[in-house]
Structure formats: C-alpha cells, structure tokens
Design a protein around this motif. Structure first.
Motif, PDB file in Angstrom:
ATOM      1  N   VAL A  81       9.335  13.317  30.850  1.00 24.83           N
ATOM      2  CA  VAL A  81       9.065  11.883  30.722  1.00 24.83           C
ATOM      3  C   VAL A  81       9.019  11.265  32.115  1.00 24.83           C
ATOM      4  CG1 VAL A  81       9.908   9.664  29.860  1.00 24.83           C
ATOM      5  CG2 VAL A  81      10.130  11.705  28.434  1.00 24.83           C
ATOM      6  N   LYS A  82       7.967  10.503  32.360  1.00 23.72           N
ATOM      7  CA  LYS A  82       7.833   9.718  33.588  1.00 23.72           C
ATOM      8  C   LYS A  82       7.904   8.253  33.194  1.00 23.72           C
ATOM      9  CE  LYS A  82       4.638  12.976  35.769  1.00 23.72           C
ATOM     10  NZ  LYS A  82       3.263  13.130  36.285  1.00 23.72           N
ATOM     11  N   VAL A  83       8.775   7.502  33.836  1.00 26.55           N
ATOM     12  CA  VAL A  83       8.881   6.069  33.599  1.00 26.55           C
ATOM     13  C   VAL A  83       8.455   5.367  34.880  1.00 26.55           C
ATOM     14  CG1 VAL A  83      10.447   4.139  33.123  1.00 26.55           C
ATOM     15  CG2 VAL A  83      10.689   6.283  31.855  1.00 26.55           C
ATOM     16  N   GLY A  84       7.422   4.559  34.774  1.00 27.39           N
ATOM     17  CA  GLY A  84       6.917   3.813  35.919  1.00 27.39           C
ATOM     18  C   GLY A  84       7.407   2.378  35.881  1.00 27.39           C
ATOM     19  N   LEU A  85       7.668   1.810  37.045  1.00 27.22           N
ATOM     20  CA  LEU A  85       8.108   0.427  37.187  1.00 27.22           C
ATOM     21  C   LEU A  85       7.168  -0.269  38.142  1.00 27.22           C
ATOM     22  CD1 LEU A  85      10.328  -1.835  36.882  1.00 27.22           C
ATOM     23  CD2 LEU A  85      11.368  -0.847  38.932  1.00 27.22           C
ATOM     24  N   GLY A  86       6.706  -1.441  37.762  1.00 31.98           N
ATOM     25  CA  GLY A  86       5.826  -2.189  38.647  1.00 31.98           C
ATOM     26  C   GLY A  86       5.692  -3.626  38.208  1.00 31.98           C
ATOM     27  N   ALA A  87       4.992  -4.388  39.022  1.00 33.38           N
ATOM     28  CA  ALA A  87       4.769  -5.798  38.723  1.00 33.38           C
ATOM     29  C   ALA A  87       3.898  -5.936  37.479  1.00 33.38           C
ATOM     30  CB  ALA A  87       4.105  -6.492  39.913  1.00 33.38           C
ATOM     31  N   ASP A  88       4.229  -6.914  36.649  1.00 31.98           N
ATOM     32  CA  ASP A  88       3.413  -7.170  35.466  1.00 31.98           C
ATOM     33  C   ASP A  88       2.601  -8.445  35.648  1.00 31.98           C
ATOM     34  OD1 ASP A  88       5.135  -9.315  34.945  1.00 31.98           O
ATOM     35  OD2 ASP A  88       6.160  -8.304  33.290  1.00 31.98           O
ATOM     36  N   ASP A  89       1.818  -8.807  34.642  1.00 35.74           N
ATOM     37  CA  ASP A  89       0.929  -9.963  34.733  1.00 35.74           C
ATOM     38  C   ASP A  89       1.675 -11.290  34.746  1.00 35.74           C
ATOM     39  OD1 ASP A  89      -1.203  -8.225  34.705  1.00 35.74           O
ATOM     40  OD2 ASP A  89      -1.515  -8.386  32.545  1.00 35.74           O
ATOM     41  N   ASP A  90       2.948 -11.291  34.356  1.00 35.08           N
ATOM     42  CA  ASP A  90       3.731 -12.523  34.292  1.00 35.08           C
ATOM     43  C   ASP A  90       4.526 -12.799  35.563  1.00 35.08           C
ATOM     44  OD1 ASP A  90       2.844 -12.906  31.669  1.00 35.08           O
ATOM     45  OD2 ASP A  90       4.523 -11.769  30.837  1.00 35.08           O
ATOM     46  N   GLY A  91       4.327 -11.978  36.594  1.00 37.57           N
ATOM     47  CA  GLY A  91       5.061 -12.163  37.835  1.00 37.57           C
ATOM     48  C   GLY A  91       6.422 -11.489  37.840  1.00 37.57           C
ATOM     49  N   GLY A  92       6.735 -10.790  36.778  1.00 37.41           N
ATOM     50  CA  GLY A  92       7.990 -10.048  36.697  1.00 37.41           C
ATOM     51  C   GLY A  92       7.716  -8.568  36.865  1.00 37.41           C
ATOM     52  N   PHE A  93       8.528  -7.763  36.214  1.00 42.44           N
ATOM     53  CA  PHE A  93       8.357  -6.314  36.274  1.00 42.44           C
ATOM     54  C   PHE A  93       8.183  -5.754  34.871  1.00 42.44           C
ATOM     55  CE2 PHE A  93      10.379  -7.248  40.275  1.00 42.44           C
ATOM     56  CZ  PHE A  93       9.708  -6.428  41.160  1.00 42.44           C
ATOM     57  N   GLY A  94       7.477  -4.657  34.793  1.00 44.25           N
ATOM     58  CA  GLY A  94       7.259  -3.988  33.519  1.00 44.25           C
ATOM     59  C   GLY A  94       7.344  -2.484  33.697  1.00 44.25           C
TER      60      GLY A  94
END
Length: 141
Positions: A81-94
């Motif tokens: 399993v790979k879990v990616g973290l990054g900026a989302d469209d709402d200005g937060g993280f997803g």
C-alpha cells in the motif's frame, strides 16, 4: 452502519503532531514522529502516512485471506500500500492510495475478482470508500 465493537485501539500523540511522539496505551508501539524529507522534515522518524499504509496493508491481507476461504490459493500473497499526501483543491491536504495485490498462485482474472472482494470487505477500504482516490492493481509478481 452499526458496529458491534470487539476491540478498541488507543493511541496518544504529543509534541508537534507530525513532529513529536506517538504511542499506544498498551505500549506495543512507541514512536518518534517526523515529517518526511519530501515535505521539508528530517525524515528521522515515522509519519502518519507510513502508519496508515502499514495498517491498511496488513488489514487488506487479512481481509483477502478471509474472503478467499478455500476458493482461492493465497499462498505467498502480499499486499503493498502506498499512501500519498498532497495539497487538495480546497487549500488543505488530501490523501491518495495505491493497493498492489500480488497473488503468485492465481490467474489474473481470479486475482482481480478476489482483490475486489477483499476491497469490499476490508475495514480500511470501507472507511476510505468515496473519500480518497484508490487505485487497486493485481499481479502475479
């Protein structure tokens, strides 16, 4: 959906959240937390995405073996399993996730069928359903 709880895990995080400390109430896990270098951290500890990926991989493998029963050969099966973290469209993280199911003893079609059944059964997969993008792949190696 009602859940008849049989076990509850308890953990406590202290310090700066992603840069601090985490441990389980029973002491079986006791970890230094640090952001990964890719996010400007030292990388000298564990991060929440690593913990999530590890838990999901173990849970998915258990779920797959359960739903396989005697119908599928899961000998030598593994889950990555790979879990990616990054900026989302709402200005937060997803988050995003990739689940790689490796089933050396099954043909592709049977492996895909089993992986889909496990994905529908796994509590981590259920919890994230519709909340994050998940890519599910199946191979023999």
């Amino acid at each position: 959906m009602a859940v008849d709880v049989k076990y509850t895990a308890e953990a406590l995080a202290t310090g700066g959240g992603r840069e601090g400390h985490a441990k389980t109430k029973d002491g079986s896990l006791d970890l230094t937390l640090a952001p990964p270098k890719e996010l400007g951290g030292s990388g000298d500890g564990v991060n929440p995405e690593q913990l999530f990926a590890t838990g999901w991989a173990a849970c998915f493998l258990g779920a797959m073996k359960k739903v396989a029963g005697d119908d599928y050969d899961t000998t030598d099966a593994s889950i990555g399993v790979k879990v990616g973290l990054g900026a989302d469209d709402d200005g937060g993280f997803g988050l995003t996730a990739e689940i790689e199911v490796v089933l050396p003893k099954l043909e592709q079609a049977s492996g895909e069928e089993l992986a889909e059944k496990a994905h529908a059964f796994c509590p981590y997969s259920k919890a994230t359903s519709g909340n994050i993008d998940v890519k599910l792949t199946v191979s023999q190696d």
